[in-house]
Design an enzyme around this catalytic site. Sequence first.
Site, PDB file in Angstrom:
ATOM      1  CB  THR A 131     -11.697  -7.162   6.152  1.00 46.97           C
ATOM      2  OG1 THR A 131     -11.198  -5.934   5.595  1.00 46.97           O
ATOM      3  CG2 THR A 131     -12.250  -8.061   5.063  1.00 46.97           C
TER       4      THR A 131
ATOM      5  CE1 TYR B 202      -4.953  -1.795  -1.251  1.00 45.67           C
ATOM      6  CE2 TYR B 202      -6.849  -0.699  -2.229  1.00 45.67           C
ATOM      7  CZ  TYR B 202      -6.287  -1.815  -1.631  1.00 45.67           C
ATOM      8  OH  TYR B 202      -7.041  -2.947  -1.425  1.00 45.67           O
TER       9      TYR B 202
HETATM   10  P1  NAD Z   1      -6.815  -7.175   6.598  1.00 45.70           P
HETATM   11  O1  NAD Z   1      -6.085  -5.947   7.034  1.00 45.70           O
HETATM   12  O2  NAD Z   1      -7.914  -7.691   7.426  1.00 45.70           O
HETATM   13  O3  NAD Z   1      -5.763  -8.358   6.383  1.00 45.70           O
HETATM   14  C1  NAD Z   1      -4.545  -8.134   5.742  1.00 45.70           C
HETATM   15  C2  NAD Z   1      -3.504  -9.043   6.346  1.00 45.70           C
HETATM   16  O4  NAD Z   1      -2.265  -8.805   5.656  1.00 45.70           O
HETATM   17  C3  NAD Z   1      -3.236  -8.761   7.846  1.00 45.70           C
HETATM   18  O5  NAD Z   1      -3.292  -9.944   8.591  1.00 45.70           O
HETATM   19  C4  NAD Z   1      -1.842  -8.173   7.857  1.00 45.70           C
HETATM   20  O6  NAD Z   1      -1.083  -8.467   9.013  1.00 45.70           O
HETATM   21  C5  NAD Z   1      -1.237  -8.849   6.619  1.00 45.70           C
HETATM   22  N1  NAD Z   1      -0.068  -8.114   6.144  1.00 45.70           N
HETATM   23  C6  NAD Z   1       0.039  -6.781   5.902  1.00 45.70           C
HETATM   24  N2  NAD Z   1       1.299  -6.490   5.556  1.00 45.70           N
HETATM   25  C7  NAD Z   1       1.993  -7.660   5.547  1.00 45.70           C
HETATM   26  C8  NAD Z   1       3.334  -8.000   5.271  1.00 45.70           C
HETATM   27  N3  NAD Z   1       4.239  -7.057   4.933  1.00 45.70           N
HETATM   28  N4  NAD Z   1       3.694  -9.294   5.362  1.00 45.70           N
HETATM   29  C9  NAD Z   1       2.814 -10.239   5.719  1.00 45.70           C
HETATM   30  N5  NAD Z   1       1.518  -9.980   6.003  1.00 45.70           N
HETATM   31  C10 NAD Z   1       1.125  -8.694   5.925  1.00 45.70           C
HETATM   32  O7  NAD Z   1      -7.265  -6.865   5.118  1.00 45.70           O
HETATM   33  P2  NAD Z   1      -8.353  -7.491   4.119  1.00 45.70           P
HETATM   34  O8  NAD Z   1      -9.387  -6.473   3.943  1.00 45.70           O
HETATM   35  O9  NAD Z   1      -8.696  -8.881   4.493  1.00 45.70           O
HETATM   36  O10 NAD Z   1      -7.476  -7.476   2.788  1.00 45.70           O
HETATM   37  C11 NAD Z   1      -6.989  -8.646   2.138  1.00 45.70           C
HETATM   38  C12 NAD Z   1      -6.564  -8.253   0.738  1.00 45.70           C
HETATM   39  O11 NAD Z   1      -7.703  -7.792   0.023  1.00 45.70           O
HETATM   40  C13 NAD Z   1      -5.569  -7.098   0.695  1.00 45.70           C
HETATM   41  O12 NAD Z   1      -4.645  -7.340  -0.348  1.00 45.70           O
HETATM   42  C14 NAD Z   1      -6.423  -5.902   0.380  1.00 45.70           C
HETATM   43  O13 NAD Z   1      -5.686  -4.883  -0.256  1.00 45.70           O
HETATM   44  C15 NAD Z   1      -7.464  -6.504  -0.513  1.00 45.70           C
HETATM   45  N6  NAD Z   1      -8.749  -5.813  -0.626  1.00 45.70           N
HETATM   46  C16 NAD Z   1      -9.483  -5.466   0.484  1.00 45.70           C
HETATM   47  C17 NAD Z   1     -10.746  -4.905   0.331  1.00 45.70           C
HETATM   48  C18 NAD Z   1     -11.673  -4.595   1.480  1.00 45.70           C
HETATM   49  O14 NAD Z   1     -12.692  -3.922   1.287  1.00 45.70           O
HETATM   50  N7  NAD Z   1     -11.412  -5.060   2.689  1.00 45.70           N
HETATM   51  C19 NAD Z   1     -11.221  -4.654  -0.952  1.00 45.70           C
HETATM   52  C20 NAD Z   1     -10.435  -4.983  -2.049  1.00 45.70           C
HETATM   53  C21 NAD Z   1      -9.215  -5.594  -1.864  1.00 45.70           C
END
Ligand code: NAD
Length: 264
Positions: free
Chosen positions: A205, A170
């Site tokens: 989230t 990641y």
């Molecule tokens: P989340 O899990 O709530 O949402 C992620 C979404 O991506 C889900 O709806 C899932 O179904 C979709 N997804 C996953 N694999 C997929 C695929 N192969 N094709 C299509 N859709 C797919 O996550 P989040 O926390 O809202 O994360 C959103 C973005 O932010 C991600 O890229 C994550 O890595 C990044 N991020 C999250 C955090 C955090 O603390 N939550 C921090 C930094 C970055």
Amino acid sequence: MTVAEGLRAPMSADDRELAGRVAIVTGGASGMGLATAHALARRGATVAVFDLAVPDRAELASLLAVPADRVRCVKVDVTDGEHLARAFTALVEEQARLDVLVNAAGIAPPTAFDDITEDEWSRVFAVNVDGAFLCSQRALPAMRAGGWGRIVNFSSTAGKTISTAGGAHYTAAKHAVLGLTRHLAKACGPDGITVNAVCPGLIDTPMARGLLSDEVLERATRTFPVSRVGQAWEVAELVAFLASDRAAYITGAAVDINGGDLIV
Ligand code: NAD
């Protein structure tokens, strides 16, 4: 330009600044992607959510508080280039334009380094990096045709240092998202297309809640200058700004939003 003219933005931060624009948000069915879909729709955009599992159109419209004709739900895996090509073509044919692409789909398995299999390593890169590459490539022709475009990629604080909860794959993938963002920004600037990344810290989230218990999340954020977990809407507001005309001079940036967890 006079001094007075230089002070005045030619556009305002009004609620309808994306009216008439068409946006795709991958990962838009949950967390920050869903919050971003909401923020873009609220500003007047027609929003297509691309995700592995999507709500039905009426449900999404109600979640985003807009009429159903301003939302589309597309069930697609962002690692499937052929399916994506068909989905992008169908949307662009229907809407006759594409202005904004937000690559929010992501996965963050917490696997310890020694236990990461080659398949899992590849899957994490496929979703977080290849997905952004494939969607950007499919979005660019329509953006170039319109002479205007905004691509916003989701990296992470993990893309600048190391992940709190996700594994080494990641961390490496989120670094790669920044490389993709920077290269594409350089290539697309002359076409009127900006490409930026957001680097969220710990945001409340389903992903974060799935990786960290309430107690660990509270303990991890207690020492932040802004000592709490971030909210999805706060990141969505940043993405919506980067997607607007007001952010026309920002490209190739990796914008931190982390409560001061990482100050660089
Ligand atoms: P989340 O899990 O709530 O949402 C992620 C979404 O991506 C889900 O709806 C899932 O179904 C979709 N997804 C996953 N694999 C997929 C695929 N192969 N094709 C299509 N859709 C797919 O996550 P989040 O926390 O809202 O994360 C959103 C973005 O932010 C991600 O890229 C994550 O890595 C990044 N991020 C999250 C955090 C955090 O603390 N939550 C921090 C930094 C970055």
